[in-house]
Design a protein around this motif. Structure first.
Motif, PDB file in Angstrom:
ATOM      1  N   ASN A  91      11.663   0.757 -25.990  1.00  0.00           N
ATOM      2  CA  ASN A  91      11.152   2.044 -25.558  1.00  0.00           C
ATOM      3  C   ASN A  91       9.895   1.894 -24.703  1.00  0.00           C
ATOM      4  O   ASN A  91       9.425   2.845 -24.099  1.00  0.00           O
ATOM      5  CB  ASN A  91      10.858   2.903 -26.797  1.00  0.00           C
ATOM      6  CG  ASN A  91      10.613   4.339 -26.430  1.00  0.00           C
ATOM      7  OD1 ASN A  91       9.792   4.994 -27.011  1.00  0.00           O
ATOM      8  ND2 ASN A  91      11.298   4.824 -25.414  1.00  0.00           N
ATOM      9  N   GLY A 132      15.660   7.643 -23.992  1.00  0.00           N
ATOM     10  CA  GLY A 132      15.083   8.565 -24.960  1.00  0.00           C
ATOM     11  C   GLY A 132      15.008   7.899 -26.314  1.00  0.00           C
ATOM     12  O   GLY A 132      15.827   7.057 -26.630  1.00  0.00           O
ATOM     13  N   ASN A 147       6.185  18.982 -27.889  1.00  0.00           N
ATOM     14  CA  ASN A 147       7.005  17.810 -28.154  1.00  0.00           C
ATOM     15  C   ASN A 147       7.857  17.456 -26.944  1.00  0.00           C
ATOM     16  O   ASN A 147       8.008  16.296 -26.588  1.00  0.00           O
ATOM     17  CB  ASN A 147       7.876  18.078 -29.378  1.00  0.00           C
ATOM     18  CG  ASN A 147       8.234  16.809 -30.113  1.00  0.00           C
ATOM     19  OD1 ASN A 147       9.374  16.586 -30.431  1.00  0.00           O
ATOM     20  ND2 ASN A 147       7.251  15.958 -30.352  1.00  0.00           N
ATOM     21  N   LEU A 158       7.879  14.035 -24.683  1.00  0.00           N
ATOM     22  CA  LEU A 158       9.087  13.260 -24.423  1.00  0.00           C
ATOM     23  C   LEU A 158       9.462  13.257 -22.949  1.00  0.00           C
ATOM     24  O   LEU A 158      10.501  12.736 -22.576  1.00  0.00           O
ATOM     25  CB  LEU A 158      10.246  13.809 -25.259  1.00  0.00           C
ATOM     26  CG  LEU A 158      10.066  13.677 -26.768  1.00  0.00           C
ATOM     27  CD1 LEU A 158      11.129  14.457 -27.506  1.00  0.00           C
ATOM     28  CD2 LEU A 158      10.091  12.228 -27.186  1.00  0.00           C
ATOM     29  N   ALA A 198      14.393  16.215 -29.396  1.00  0.00           N
ATOM     30  CA  ALA A 198      14.579  14.872 -28.846  1.00  0.00           C
ATOM     31  C   ALA A 198      15.979  14.683 -28.272  1.00  0.00           C
ATOM     32  O   ALA A 198      16.158  14.051 -27.238  1.00  0.00           O
ATOM     33  CB  ALA A 198      14.305  13.838 -29.924  1.00  0.00           C
ATOM     34  N   CYS A 221      16.797  15.907 -24.555  1.00  0.00           N
ATOM     35  CA  CYS A 221      16.195  15.438 -23.302  1.00  0.00           C
ATOM     36  C   CYS A 221      17.159  14.582 -22.489  1.00  0.00           C
ATOM     37  O   CYS A 221      16.764  13.958 -21.517  1.00  0.00           O
ATOM     38  CB  CYS A 221      14.849  14.765 -23.541  1.00  0.00           C
ATOM     39  SG  CYS A 221      14.901  13.223 -24.418  1.00  0.00           S
ATOM     40  N   ILE A 261       5.942   6.962 -29.774  1.00  0.00           N
ATOM     41  CA  ILE A 261       6.531   7.546 -28.575  1.00  0.00           C
ATOM     42  C   ILE A 261       5.878   6.918 -27.355  1.00  0.00           C
ATOM     43  O   ILE A 261       4.677   6.682 -27.341  1.00  0.00           O
ATOM     44  CB  ILE A 261       6.325   9.079 -28.542  1.00  0.00           C
ATOM     45  CG1 ILE A 261       6.948   9.719 -29.774  1.00  0.00           C
ATOM     46  CG2 ILE A 261       6.939   9.678 -27.289  1.00  0.00           C
ATOM     47  CD1 ILE A 261       6.768  11.205 -29.847  1.00  0.00           C
TER      48      ILE A 261
END
Lengths: 460, 282
Positions: A84, A101, A123, A127, A171, A174, B123
């Motif tokens: 990621n 993602g 959020n 993202l 999430a 996306c 994240i």
């Protein structure tokens, strides 16, 4: 086609610090070096560091769903974070093609004081979604999360299930080409889990690539087309999910026997079996065991213990399952069964030591590794008398074959009631087919003995 | 797999990619995070004053108490502040509001990354947006204080200078300096938690060392102390623009502008290069 490779990891390694003190010193060093334009010495270990991931290489193609399994601390989550881009690898190289993602932590960045609606926008922005994009998908997010009017209540009043549902809903919207999923599905009720799987299946069918980290073997089996088994930061094996999960099981529960051999290599089964015995017991005992076994086999009138190529086996071998099979009503051994008929699943265990508090069980899995049947003596409240060395014990499960049709695998095991350490466990030992005489949908699993009737209630 | 939009993660990625490319990367990533910065700012802002009775008025309470004490000390003759050209309460509130951008800015940005919780480690997003968004709080506080100042001006019957319109621009260098130092503090706080305490200690100390609540002395220890202090010049300069309508020390002010921009750019660069390292140390 090489074009279709979406994730490519080449010899990726990542190191972590054990102590906070080192974290502080090395963190400072790395920043200073980065600032001065010098490469940080990331390829070698400093005092107090260890490789959390060591030399990982793999590829994931478009449309694949890859499961990553491993015990706690095997590096699964670290790998996901590297993919990621949250951390950079210390060695090696990762190439990612397309929007990536991550469902590593759902609802991260949610502020408890703000409403669900506000948090969806925050959020989403974290993202990488724009306001327009979120506006467009807002209704879909809310309906997927299924939280109704709560969308305008502060998130701190949510149940943990609602919290996760909302996070997951954001999430998943996306629209990544690659979806990285960490153990998040474990939360939420059955209905929501079902929904998540449906969504992930839908993504798969749309050609999205999914990387799924879990220690739930069943989930991995059902969802993934390929599985990677990690242990102590290294890839043990990559392959089809059923093989890997078998290996994983062996690893999780079969450690006692493995400990002296540097866990976890697939050794040819016969050789492996002999090795275990020799390693753990002296030469005399080995000979004694062989004698016991030969004697038992003579009694049973069989020449050798049959081993199927699909079998995976572990256990500390204080007892051994030496004969097994499925008998039809004429006591004939079969491996092609007819749905609706009665059969007897049996296995015979030879004891090399005096053992008590036994439980014996068997389990049937389908080709995707899903448990379709499991039974053991403990659940049926059958008390097994203490067994002496040299005893041969037979255990029978008389069943009516309610499985509809398809290929199935039979697993046997014998262990102590109070422990998870098997004396002997033979996974996927018998491969049998169930056939149906009537026409039946090939995808269905069970035979409910249906009687179908049709009649006109009103004739017009 | 040599498509253009391939993302590559490799050690020392940004050092290897060459200075200009990585510089471009910095700007692109900042530009792309504008939406995120705005959202994070809104989040902090809304969350801060929700479930609070006085809400945003809290931005006034602290400075009013400090200013009130100084006004009392000045009136009672314990402290001799000297000539301030405008009534002292206006002068002091002005000073403390401008200084507040720096002090509040530092304390919130030092906390911005470590306070963000699991999202930093879970994240992938430009962490710089956390720091910049946190600066928003300092600016909001400043606006509230400026409204109070305008009320004071009306109360004293003082018409503000036309330079009022230049005033926001005079604040920019201070904001850049704060951001620059804030970048560094937020990074370091990820490694050493002490930074948060040190930052709050230093901002209190500076409040008294620098001509915030008193006019810049022309000679003596404090004059020498602040001779090369860019922060002090920026505060004095901003206040000059507002009150005097011109700069009392233009050369020092412009040196400070240059200084603050350099600090900003260098810190930004360091932040960009070290962002990933911090994520793993937090």
């Amino acid at each position: 086609m090489t074009n279709d490779i979406l994730i490519k990891a080449d010899n990726v390694s990542k190191k972590y610090c054990r102590a906070l003190k080192h974290t502080m010193i090395y963190g400072m060093q790395d920043i200073v070096r980065n600032t001065l334009g010098m490469a940080a010495h990331s390829d070698r270990l400093r005092d107090g560091e260890f490789w959390a991931l060591d030399d990982i290489s793999f590829e994931v193609k478009r449309g694949e769903c890859v499961g990553i399994i491993g015990a706690n601390g095997s590096g699964k989550s670290t790998l996901l974070k590297l993919l990621n881009g949250i951390f950079l690898p210390d060695k090696g190289r990762i190439e990612i093609k397309g929007r990536c993602g991550a469902l590593i932590e759902v609802g991260a960045g949610f502020h408890p004081m703000l409403t669900g609606r506000e948090n969806v926008y925050i959020n989403g922005a974290i993202l990488g979604m724009s306001k327009k994009e979120i506006d467009r998908k807002f209704d879909e997010i809310v309906s997927f999360a299924d939280i109704g009017d709560f969308i305008d209540s502060p998130v701190k009043h949510y149940s943990s299930g609602m919290y996760v549902r909302l996070g997951f809903a954001v999430a998943i919207q996306c629209e990544p080409d690659i979806l990285l999923v960490d153990e998040v599905l474990a939360v939420g009720d059955a209905k929501f889990q079902r929904k998540c799987f449906a969504k992930m299946n839908e993504l798969r069918q749309n050609g999205k690539t999914i990387l799924f980290v879990s220690h739930d073997v069943n989930t991995v089996n059902q969802l993934c087309s390929e599985t990677i088994l990690l242990d102590h930061g290294a890839i043990v094996k990559q392959g089809n999910p059923r093989d890997i999960t078998k290996l994983y099981h062996k690893f999780l529960f079969g450690q006692e026997e493995q400990s002296d051999k540097g866990a976890f290599q697939e050794i040819s089964l016969t050789a492996h079996k002999e090795q275990c015995v020799t390693v753990q017991t002296g030469q005399d005992e080995f000979i004694e065991r062989q004698k016991l076994k030969q004697y038992a086999m003579q009694k049973l009138n069989i020449s050798d213990v049959h081993i199927s190529s699909e079998e995976m086996r572990y256990g500390n071998k204080k007892a051994e399952i030496i004969d097994y099979g499925i008998l039809d009503r004429n006591f004939k051994r079969v491996d092609v069964l007819k749905t609706g008929e009665r059969y007897s699943i049996f296995f015979k265990t030879l004891f090399y030591e005096d053992l008590d508090d036994l439980t014996l069980g068997c389990r049937i899995q389908n080709t995707r590794g899903m448990d379709v049947f499991a039974a053991n003596t403990y659940f049926h409240n059958i008390t097994i008398p203490p067994q002496k060395k040299g005893n041969l014990l037979e255990c029978c499960f008389d069943v009516k074959m309610h499985l509809a049709q398809g290929d199935f695998f039979l697993t046997f095991g014998i262990r102590n009631i109070n422990s998870d350490n098997f004396y002997d466990r033979r996974i996927d030992t018998v491969h049998f087919k169930v056939e149906s005489i009537d026409k039946m949908d090939s995808a269905c699993l069970v035979n409910l003995d249906e009687v179908v009737s049709v009649r006109n209630v009103v004739v017009g | 797999m040599n498509g253009e939009n391939n993302i590559v993660y490799a050690p020392n990625k940004f050092i290897r990619m060459g200075f200009l490319t990585s510089l471009q990367g910095m700007f692109v990533s900042l530009f792309q995070s504008r939406e995120l910065i705005w959202r994070l700012f809104l989040r902090d802002f809304k969350a801060k004053y929700r479930q609070s009775v006085f809400g945003i008025l809290w931005a006034l309470i602290n400075p009013l108490i400090t200013v009130g004490i100084f006004v009392l000390l000045n009136r009672s003759g314990i402290l001799n502040i000297g000539d301030t050209t405008v009534p002292y309460p206006i002068f002091a509130l002005m000073g403390i509001s401008v200084y507040g951008i720096f002090s509040t800015g530092l304390s919130v940005s030092a906390n911005s990354i470590i306070g963000a919780g699991p999202m930093v480690v879970k994240i992938n997003f430009p962490k710089i947006s956390l720091v910049i968004a946190s600066m928003g709080q300092a600016l909001i506080d400043f606006f509230v204080r400026m409204l109070m100042l305008i009320i004071l001006l009306i109360f004293y019957g003082i018409a503000p200078n036309w330079t009022l319109f230049i005033f926001p621009f005079a604040l920019l260098p201070l904001i850049f300096l704060t951001l620059g130092v804030g970048f560094m503090l937020s990074l370091l706080a990820g490694i050493f938690r002490d930074i948060v305490h040190i930052a709050s200690f230093l901002t209190t100390l500076f409040l008294f060392l620098m001509p915030v609540l008193y006019p810049a002395p022309q000679s003596g220890l404090f004059a020498n102390l602040n001779l090369w202090n860019p922060l002090s010049h920026l505060i004095v300069g901003a206040r000059d623009v507002f009150i005097l309508g011109n700069l009392s020390n233009p050369s020092e002010y412009f040196y400070s502008v240059f200084f603050s921009l350099s600090v900003f750019l260098i810190s930004w660069r360091i932040f960009f290069l070290s962002e990933h390292r911090i994520a793993e140390r937090v």
